[in-house]
Structures are given as structure tokens and as C-alpha cells.
Design an enzyme around this catalytic site. Structure first.
Site, PDB file in Angstrom:
ATOM      1  N   LYS A  78       1.112  -3.139  -0.415  1.00 40.31           N
ATOM      2  CA  LYS A  78      -0.089  -2.296  -0.520  1.00 40.31           C
ATOM      3  C   LYS A  78       0.277  -0.899  -1.035  1.00 40.31           C
ATOM      4  CE  LYS A  78      -3.945  -0.689   2.418  1.00 40.31           C
ATOM      5  NZ  LYS A  78      -4.463  -0.694   3.813  1.00 40.31           N
ATOM      6  N   SER A 153      -9.013  -2.310   4.010  1.00 39.99           N
ATOM      7  CA  SER A 153      -8.526  -1.619   2.843  1.00 39.99           C
ATOM      8  C   SER A 153      -7.389  -2.315   2.116  1.00 39.99           C
ATOM      9  CB  SER A 153      -8.071  -0.214   3.247  1.00 39.99           C
ATOM     10  OG  SER A 153      -7.012  -0.271   4.179  1.00 39.99           O
ATOM     11  N   SER A 177      -7.952  -3.391   8.567  1.00 37.24           N
ATOM     12  CA  SER A 177      -7.686  -3.403   7.128  1.00 37.24           C
ATOM     13  C   SER A 177      -6.761  -4.500   6.643  1.00 37.24           C
ATOM     14  CB  SER A 177      -7.134  -2.040   6.683  1.00 37.24           C
ATOM     15  OG  SER A 177      -8.186  -1.103   6.559  1.00 37.24           O
TER      16      SER A 177
END
Lengths: 424, 424
Positions: A78, A153, A177
Site C-alpha cells: 500500500k 483505504s 481499511s
């Protein structure tokens, strides 16, 4: 298009690498070929660095040095997690041009285990949103319907795994997330206990709640990666026949999601848990901590934020300090209640998200405003710091729903054992 | 008028009690006779309960049971600290009619040591102010000039000791509330390390900074009481010849105060410490924590507060949460800096308050607004949780000034040893 890694577990890949049927360099080529730019899973692909890592992995295996189940395996990271030599963009124009000079602790542990870092995945701007559709590089898109959100996210990480681009990705989870995009994309995602995986080198969102987690096709693969990240041995997973599982009720859930998810564990008793109160605690603390991280940026260069992020931050900055203090006190009380609940039950079960993935840009759903609905079943476990796993539970109208399983820190294997026996 | 206990130490009283020259009942009578209502030191006097305790103390001593240096000694308790069977008024109309049903932990420890609880002393409303002139029962008055403030918030406790009404009093100190009135009234006051004395049964002001402390004529008597409150043996105080003492500079000090106080320790080196920054940290955290305690009262019955308290609380409630978070981070950094400073020096020295006692109601002084000036040299040691002692340093124009000595937790005896050798 379905990528090479769809339907292939870490165990499958490991066998092929060790039998000579496959090489790390070959797996990397499969990953690079599998990346579908239209889904916007990756913001940076490091073909060159990954190729060097794959070659080194192959040479080591050939020389008899075996680093374990992630040796030679392509992994995506990420884009709020530092990878040395690569940009960390945070999904924001604020960090345009920033290149990390060292690996985050979790990335260093992956590399030490022989993993091949393929690149960086799209994140909701500064990880501050559960939809995954607000980033300077645009939204990550749901492989089941690209007009819909991936969830966030860690949206790009979920999309990369769900679409078979990589078998494993790293995400972060402050209010859901990792679990929300995993559920929306039909894969597994695991948020470990608070502090179990170091957050060093990860851009903070809310330090009291930030967790590093993993996304993979199966719960078993999440466990393998989790054990690498926590430097635990890869012990065989023991069976647990008589687990006491309770259903948690505490927020409205869409009928089609409730039906899919509850069907997996018929007969378990229900417990009411004050998830709404925990959400208030979550919001007061996250708002204050998030704005503290961003106060100077909001003052100095507000125009560099996506408008939705700036709006959210400004409202967060208005949370009064006494609400933070009150929430911190309440958090301690809820932790005691949760501990009591987890003495009565081994595992708590609930849907991961009350709805299936909405359209990109959709702000309202049948249950209310999309953003709080997305977090309504996940953020409690960040407040409490408990390990929480989401596994695919089936689909409604072609869109996946996830079953979320929660337990006490130190009892993570109960989640994986329970998940191993479930048949969606 | 000067009360009986002026010029009499705990040692003097103990000798008289044990020689038969005095009884606990007699000391209590002296205390009751010495109370000068015009100074408003006491809000509640428990003549009956105290008489019973004094009789019991006398009977025990006669029977050969000796509870140590506080046996039979009259003690006054600040009116935010619960004493079973007596009102705890908090200086506020809010708690009109409230009677405590059990002793605070510190009061229980005093009773176990044979102390005789005479009554409750005037406190600044809810201990939320350093001037001691805002309370539903009116201001406590400085014995050196009754038109001037006693300092606060433990103003009544300081006045009761300074005017010889009792030899010992309990106060609380969240930003200087033991040390400031002790300095203004010309006595000693000790704020122990954070957590050293339990705060159970004490109404909270700011839980991160609340301390229970003691006020007495001399540092030696403070040490005796401190050791009772922390259940330590009454070991003889060892001498320390080569203490490394540094002067702390970090806030403006009135010339006459600087002259008196610095004259006590000539030749010590000076260190600049960011007391102003620590004051900002103090304010953000105290404001948030104090309002959290009072939020419902402010909403439901604002008219019951003194206007100055209500005004202060309302402003405190507006402190943003991110400022609380930022201050908590900065606090951790300052703690590291202070630890380094206290490796280079054994004791830090500075004035306790930069000015002498202003007039009651006076809002401005030569150094600025009175309230922040009062706290400017004391609240840092609450933020850092360090033990801090104030001792009388002399007078300017008839008004006392205090020398403040600070060290690391566990090294409290350095403060008492240094104080024992000082001659104002």
C-alpha cells in the site's frame, strides 16, 4: 480479465517454485502481465527492482537457501508504506516527488522472508477514508464491477489480490481499511492485534488505531503472511471443534448481506454490542489524531488535498479536546466489556460491511450516508485493538460480502481455524 | 494574631505529647482557638469529630501504642478531598449539601498514622485557579496582608499553616496549587512525584497532572508527612555535600523575587528550560481534561459556578482535540529532555512564583496577566510529574517569596537535604 494468481494459493506457488515448475522471475512476469491498468490497483510498479529481487530469490533457492513460504513470491505494498527507493505517494499531491530512503519495518520483514516487492498500490488519500475513491491518482475499481468502489483505504491492495495480479498484499487498517476492501472485493483480509506488526515507516492516520494488515485470497494465506510479519514459526494450524461463537448485533445490516453472512454459522447465539457508542469513541479519537498529523499541511497548502479529504480534515480539527478525553475514558470501559464478552465466547462473528460495494461517487445508501455505514461494523475492533479477520461469504447480485471474525489477542489461530471450516 | 503552631515543628509537638507536657486534646483546643475566621482558611471545622480522634490518640499513647510523628497532631484537609462524614464543598455551590461517605486514600493514611482531622480548608472553586480568591465561601486571605491573595488553589491549607492554626495541611497540586500558596504565605510545600500519593477520593481537575501534596512550616515537616502518605519509614535524612544544583531560567521573574531567591544558592550554573512551551502543553491538556469533568455541569447548571470559573471552563472546552494530541506528544519529548537535564544536575532551582502575592481581585501585574504568571514556574513540574518542593526564601516589602527545588522521582531526599542547609 483474471490474473494469473487467481485460484493459486501460497502453498501452490511454493510447491511450483521448489519443484522447478516455476521460478520467482517467472512469477514476477506473471504478476506484471496480470496488472490491469483499468482497475487502477497500482500507482507504482517497480519492474526493475522486483526483477533483481526475483533473480536473487531464484539464486538462493538454487543454492539451497530457502527463506520459507514467501520466498520468491510477488507482493504489493500500500502506498502509505515506505519501500526504499520508491515513491510513497499517500494518494496525495502533498507527497509528489517524495521517495522513501528506507523500508518500513513490515517491508523489511517481507524482504527478509524472500518476498519480491512488485510495487505500490492505490490508497485512499492519506488512508483517510473507507471508500477508496479519493486519491490524486484516481479511484481503485472493484474487479466485480469497475463502476463500483473497491472499498478503502487499502483499495489497490484488495484489487490487486482479487484480480489475481499478486497473491498477497500489505494494507493498513485504522477503522476497517484492510477488511472493508477485502470484503467488497471477495478476498480475505486480516487486521492483527494492535501493535502486533510494527507501524514504523507507515504514514500515520490515527496512532491509537493504526494497524498493518494483510490481504490474500484465503484466510490460510493471510495467516502465513501474518506469521512472517510477526516473526512467528509457520506451525501447522490446529483444529478447534467446540468453538463458542456469538453473533454480534449492533448496527443495521442490509438484508441480502445478513442472509449471506449469517447462513455460514447457523445456530450461534446473538450478543448485542454497543457498536454505535464505539463508533463515537473511534471518531473523536481518530479525528483529533488525524488532524494533529495534518494541521500544518491544512494551514500551509490546503489546495493540495482532494476536496473531500480537506473537508473531512477541517471538520476533524474542530473536535473538542474534552471529547477526546471522554472518548479515551470510555474506550477503557469498552475494553473491559469486550474482555468479559470474550471470556463467554471464543469468537465474535458479524458481517464485515453492512452493504455490498456502492457505485463510485455514491454518497448515500439505503442505510444512510455511505462513509459511516462502511465503518459501522469494523472500527470497533480498532478501538479495542482486537485481531479481526474477514473471509468471503458469498455474493449478492454478483457483489461479494464478507464474514468478520474477532477474538482476543494471542488467540488469532481460532479465527483461522474457524475460517478453514466454513463453506460459503 | 499568630496561632499556637507558629514556630512549633512536628518534632516539638511530638516531644511535648510524649513527655506529657501536652495532649492531643490540648493541641486540638490550641488549633480551634487559633482559627482566625477573618482569614477564611477553614470552610468546615469538625470540633466534635476531631475531639473524639484526639481522645483516642491520647488513650493510645497512654496505653503505649505510638503511631509515629503524626500521632495526635491536628491536620487540615483541602475541601476537594473527601473526609468521611464531612461536606466536601469544592469551593462551589454545585456541591452544596454533599457529604462524603468515606475518607480519601490520603486521609485514611493520615488517620492510620494517628492524625487528628480538624476540618476542611478553603479551595479555589474546583481547584481550578492559582489565586485562591474564587470560591462560594469567599477568598482565603494572606496572613502577611489580608488584602492580598493567599495563592491557590490550596489557599486555605497554606493560610491555616502560615497563621499557626495547624502544623500540617493537605493540599492538591495540578499546576502549582500546593507550591504557589505555600510560597505566598511563607511556608514550605511539597508536591511529590506523580502517582506517589493516591488521588482516590480527591475531586479531579486534570487527571494527567493531579497530585496530592503537603504544606507545613518547614521542609523537614513536609518530609515527615510525605513519608506517612507514601507509607515509607521515617529514616533519618542523610546529608548530601556535593549536590550539583542548576538554576532554571525560562520565564520572567520580578527583580525583588529574583534577588531574594537567587541569593540562597550563589554560584550555581544556569540552564535555560523551555518553560513557556511546557506551559502551552500544560494548558492544552488541563483545559481538555478539566472540561471533560465539568461538561454536564456547565450544560445543566452554569449559574452555580462562580462567574470567573464558568468563563474559564467555557474557554477550556473550546480547546481542539488535536491540540491535546499534539501536547501529549510534546510532553513525551520534554520528559526526555528533563531526564537528560537531571542526569547533568541533581537538583534544579528556581523561584516558585515570579512575583509576591498581588491584591485580591487584581488581574494584571508588571509581568502580565496574573493567572498565567502565577503558574509560569510551577506547572512544568506537573507536566513532567517531578517532585518539587518550595521553601521560604525571605520577604520583599513584607511579602514572602519561595525557592523551588526539583529533582527526579526517587531522589526526593536530595530536595529535603538541600533545603535543610539553606539559610534565608
Amino acid at each position: 480479465m483474471t490474473g494469473f494468481f487467481a485460484g493459486r494459493t501460497l502453498g501452490d506457488l511454493g510447491r511450483d517454485l521448489r519443484s522447478g515448475a516455476e521460478t520467482a522471475a517467472g512469477l514476477l512476469d506473471r504478476a506484471l502481465e496480470s496488472i490491469d491498468p483499468s482497475l487502477n490497483a497500482f500507482v507504482t510498479v517497480d519492474a526493475e527492482g522486483a526483477a533483481a529481487a526475483a533473480r536473487a530469490a531464484d539464486e538462493e533457492l538454487a543454492a539451497g537457501r530457502d527463506r520459507g513460504p514467501l520466498h520468491g513470491v510477488p507482493v504489493a505494498i500500500k502506498d502509505i508504506v515506505d519501500v526504499a527507493g520508491l515513491p510513497t505517494g499517500m494518494g496525495s499531491a502533498h507527497f509528489d516527488g517524495y521517495v522513501a530512503d528506507r523500508d518500513a519495518a513490515c517491508v523489511a520483514r517481507l524482504r527478509a522472508a524472500g518476498a519480491v516487492i512488485v510495487g505500490k498500490t492505490t490508497t485512499h488519500e492519506f488512508a483517510y477514508g473507507a471508500s477508496g475513491d479519493t486519491a490524486v491518482n484516481g479511484p481503485s475499481r472493484n474487479p466485480h464491477d469497475p463502476s463500483r468502489i473497491s472499498g478503502g483505504s487499502s483499495g489497490g491492495s484488495a484489487v490487486a489480490v482479487a484480480a489475481g495480479m499478486v497473491p498477497l498484499a500489505i494494507g493498513t487498517d485504522t477503522g476497517g481499511s484492510v477488511r472493508i476492501p477485502a470484503a467488497f472485493c471477495g478476498i480475505a483480509g486480516f487486521k492483527p492485534a494492535y501493535g502486533a506488526v510494527p507501524t514504523e515507516g507507515v504514514f500515520p492516520l490515527s496512532v491509537s488505531f493504526d494497524h498493518v494488515g494483510v490481504l490474500a485470497a484465503t484466510a490460510a494465506d493471510c495467516r502465513t503472511a501474518y506469521r512472517v510479519l510477526t516473526r512467528q514459526p509457520q506451525d501447522a494450524l490446529a483444529g478447534h471443534d467446540d468453538l463458542r461463537v456469538a453473533w454480534v448485533e449492533g448496527a443495521p445490516v442490509a438484508d441480502e448481506v445478513a442472509e449471506i453472512v449469517r447462513g455460514l454459522l447457523p445456530g450461534a447465539p446473538a450478543e448485542r454490542v454497543e457498536l454505535r457508542e464505539l463508533r463515537r469513541v473511534f471518531a473523536a479519537i481518530q479525528d483529533s489524531e488525524a488532524y494533529e498529523v495534518h494541521a500544518e499541511r491544512v494551514a500551509d497548502a490546503p489546495e493540495l488535498y482532494q476536496p473531500a479529504t480537506l473537508d473531512r480534515l477541517r471538520r476533524a480539527g474542530e473536535t473538542p479536546g474534552w471529547r477526546y478525553v471522554r472518548a479515551s475514558r470510555e474506550r477503557a470501559r469498552f475494553a473491559e466489556e469486550a474482555a468479559a464478552l470474550l471470556r463467554r465466547h471464543d469468537v465474535l462473528a458479524l458481517p464485515t460491511v453492512p452493504i455490498t460495494a456502492p457505485e463510485i461517487g455514491q454518497e448515500e445508501c439505503a442505510l444512510g450516508r455511505v462513509q459511516p455505514v462502511l465503518l459501522s461494523l469494523t472500527c470497533a475492533w480498532n478501538v479495542l485493538g482486537l485481531p479481526a479477520l474477514t473471509v468471503p461469504a458469498g455474493t449478492a447480485g454478483g457483489l461479494p460480502a464478507g464474514l468478520q471474525l474477532v477474538t482476543s489477542a494471542g488467540r488469532e489461530d481460532l479465527l483461522f481455524a474457524l475460517a478453514a471450516g466454513l463453506v460459503p
